[in-house]
Write a protein that holds these residues in place. Sequence first.
Motif, short mmCIF file in Angstrom:
data_model
loop_
_atom_site.label_atom_id
_atom_site.label_comp_id
_atom_site.label_asym_id
_atom_site.label_seq_id
_atom_site.Cartn_x
_atom_site.Cartn_y
_atom_site.Cartn_z
N TYR A 1 0.83 -1.21 0.00
CA TYR A 1 0.00 0.00 0.00
C TYR A 1 0.87 1.26 0.00
O TYR A 1 1.89 1.31 0.68
CB TYR A 1 -0.91 0.03 1.22
CG TYR A 1 -2.02 -1.00 1.21
CD1 TYR A 1 -3.31 -0.65 0.81
CD2 TYR A 1 -1.79 -2.31 1.62
CE1 TYR A 1 -4.34 -1.58 0.82
CE2 TYR A 1 -2.81 -3.25 1.63
CZ TYR A 1 -4.08 -2.88 1.22
OH TYR A 1 -5.09 -3.80 1.23
N TYR B 1 0.18 8.46 2.04
CA TYR B 1 -0.27 9.72 1.45
C TYR B 1 0.01 10.88 2.40
O TYR B 1 -0.05 10.72 3.62
CB TYR B 1 -1.76 9.64 1.11
CG TYR B 1 -2.06 8.54 0.11
CD1 TYR B 1 -2.02 8.79 -1.25
CD2 TYR B 1 -2.34 7.24 0.55
CE1 TYR B 1 -2.26 7.78 -2.17
CE2 TYR B 1 -2.58 6.23 -0.36
CZ TYR B 1 -2.54 6.49 -1.72
OH TYR B 1 -2.76 5.48 -2.63
N VAL C 1 -6.93 10.20 2.71
CA VAL C 1 -7.63 9.90 1.46
C VAL C 1 -9.12 10.16 1.57
O VAL C 1 -9.82 10.27 0.56
CB VAL C 1 -7.37 8.44 1.04
CG1 VAL C 1 -5.89 8.22 0.73
CG2 VAL C 1 -7.86 7.44 2.09
N GLU D 1 -10.90 2.44 0.25
CA GLU D 1 -10.33 3.48 -0.60
C GLU D 1 -8.84 3.25 -0.83
O GLU D 1 -8.34 3.38 -1.96
CB GLU D 1 -10.56 4.85 0.03
CG GLU D 1 -9.92 6.02 -0.70
CD GLU D 1 -10.48 6.23 -2.10
OE1 GLU D 1 -9.78 6.84 -2.94
OE2 GLU D 1 -11.62 5.79 -2.36
N ARG E 1 -6.99 2.36 -4.50
CA ARG E 1 -5.86 3.10 -5.07
C ARG E 1 -4.70 2.18 -5.46
O ARG E 1 -3.79 2.60 -6.16
CB ARG E 1 -5.39 4.17 -4.09
CG ARG E 1 -6.46 5.24 -3.85
CD ARG E 1 -5.93 6.45 -3.12
NE ARG E 1 -6.97 7.44 -2.93
CZ ARG E 1 -6.74 8.74 -2.73
NH1 ARG E 1 -5.49 9.19 -2.69
NH2 ARG E 1 -7.75 9.58 -2.56
N GLU E 2 -4.79 0.92 -5.00
CA GLU E 2 -3.81 -0.08 -5.42
C GLU E 2 -4.40 -1.00 -6.50
O GLU E 2 -3.81 -2.03 -6.83
CB GLU E 2 -3.36 -0.93 -4.22
CG GLU E 2 -2.76 -0.13 -3.08
CD GLU E 2 -1.57 0.72 -3.50
OE1 GLU E 2 -0.83 0.28 -4.41
OE2 GLU E 2 -1.38 1.81 -2.92
#
Length: 588
Positions: free
Chosen positions: A261, A264, A268, A304, A308-309
């Motif tokens: 993962y 950020y 998110v 989420e 994103r992966e």
Amino acid sequence: MPQHVLPAPARTAGRIFAWILGAVLLLAVVAAGWIGVRGVLAANHLLAAQALVEDIATDLDNLADAEAVTAQLTEHSGSARELTSDPVWQTASGLPWVGPQLAAVASVAAGVDDIATGTVAPLAASADGLTANAFLPADGRIDTAAFASFAEPAAQAAENTAKVLADVTAIDRTPLAAPLAEIVAEFETLVGDAATTTDSIARAALLLPPMLGADGPRQHLLITQNNAEWRSLGGIAGATSVIRTDAGAVTFAEHLSTADYSSYPTSVLDLGDYGPIYSQKPGRFIHNVTQVPDFALTGALAAELAAREGVEVSSVISTDPVALSYLLAATGPVQLPSGDTLTADNAVQLLLNEVYLRYEDPQMQDAFFASAAAAVFEALTTGATDPTALLGALARAGDEHRLLLWSADEAEQALLAETTLAGAPPVSDSSVARLGVYLNDGTGSKMDFYMAPDVSLTWSGCTAGPRTLDVKITLQNDAPADAATSLPAYITGDGAFGVEAGLVRTVGEVYIPEGFEVVSSANSNGSGFGGGLVDGRQVLSYTLDTTSGETGEILISLRTTADVPRAEAWVTPTADAALFPVVDATCG
């Protein structure tokens, strides 16, 4: 022999009959003539009904026999109701003193009959094929049709039980003799238990078919929390796996290491009031999604981050090695590729501590976790699992807040609401003041395996008017005296986050109940408290450092003017199965 899914409400009804017997016999003594005779007759019917309930609860392998016994049950409960509701009984219910006693007994007898005819009977009549074995795959699939056909009668039974609960709650106990008032209170508690059980059955019957892919393929993200590094809901997200379901078929799709993962710079998703308290971390790193004490937000964050992966999931499930040990009691030991045998007795020690002593490389640790998850999953879906033990394991894990579920589907999430699986923050009501007592690791280590927390609640008094509730949080560090040098750096953290090796830093939060104010607070470290507000609710935060053999304490005194008889603290589930994560105190 396989057990039917109905024994819980049946056993509850049995206990109800036993208590109402006491009420009827009490009135047979104080009332004379017609009423006394009918009271004794009603008691005899209830005694017979109780014996039948025991038969239903212990042997439901033959549905036809179960229905026949249930028919006898409703006949006896109906007779007891009739005997306590004839015109003479109703007329006497208007007399001074004895009248309220008779009315209360009639109301409870009616409730007993309503439970028998409107809850137990329809559930028994409609549960054809829904034994504990229905929760296990047959030829690689779980029969979703069995659950779907049970949904409507289960919902009706739940609605009926809720009505009985409302009726008994409305009984005025002020004029009742003390023994009868106690019986009515116990009856209310038992019907409340039955209402919870039937409501859970009804929700499960609606939820399981779509979750198992009855309406089309689904993907679920399974998070295994690591209680050796505390987060509010249990531990960091130590590993994640993707499970696919399609028309009842369940397959283990893939394992995602937490290293897969991305992290950020900002969350998110919007964390709302939780953001400042947890420095936005739950939405920046997969490890921290369980830091917010609300699994609805945790699930959305995890979904989420997975998306994103490139992994789309419709729901998120969370468990921990302690819950895994409960499941292993149902599956029996499983063999791992490493040569280890994973059992109910060694799962916690092996997965939360020994793996770090054995492997220094985090990728090797993740591979070990992945192999353990896959082995248990295979045992559950293809092995000779004890279905009754499996249901017991799942129920225990749910009660201990170790099994949590979130769905992206609003209708499914609504079904989960107000169940322990939803993982919602504790909310107070008129009878219980609920606190959240959450523990988070501040060391960046796996040292929480050696920590022994204890939480106690004490009322200062039970008189009307302002009174205080004392909250005591004790953290005992049982790590080896030479932990800094004898344990691997991955366990101690090796000072990577500014905490010297061997020291354990706990960052805790206490969510204060609505209607309470903080009178005083003390930290044995001598440091102060921070915090904030979540949905208008005060949150106290603290940092507590302990060395090996040391015990730290947090003392908080709360004041309220509310006339609430009980207090309850929901505590972070730890690696110790003996520590039940709900602590309560009853006033008086």
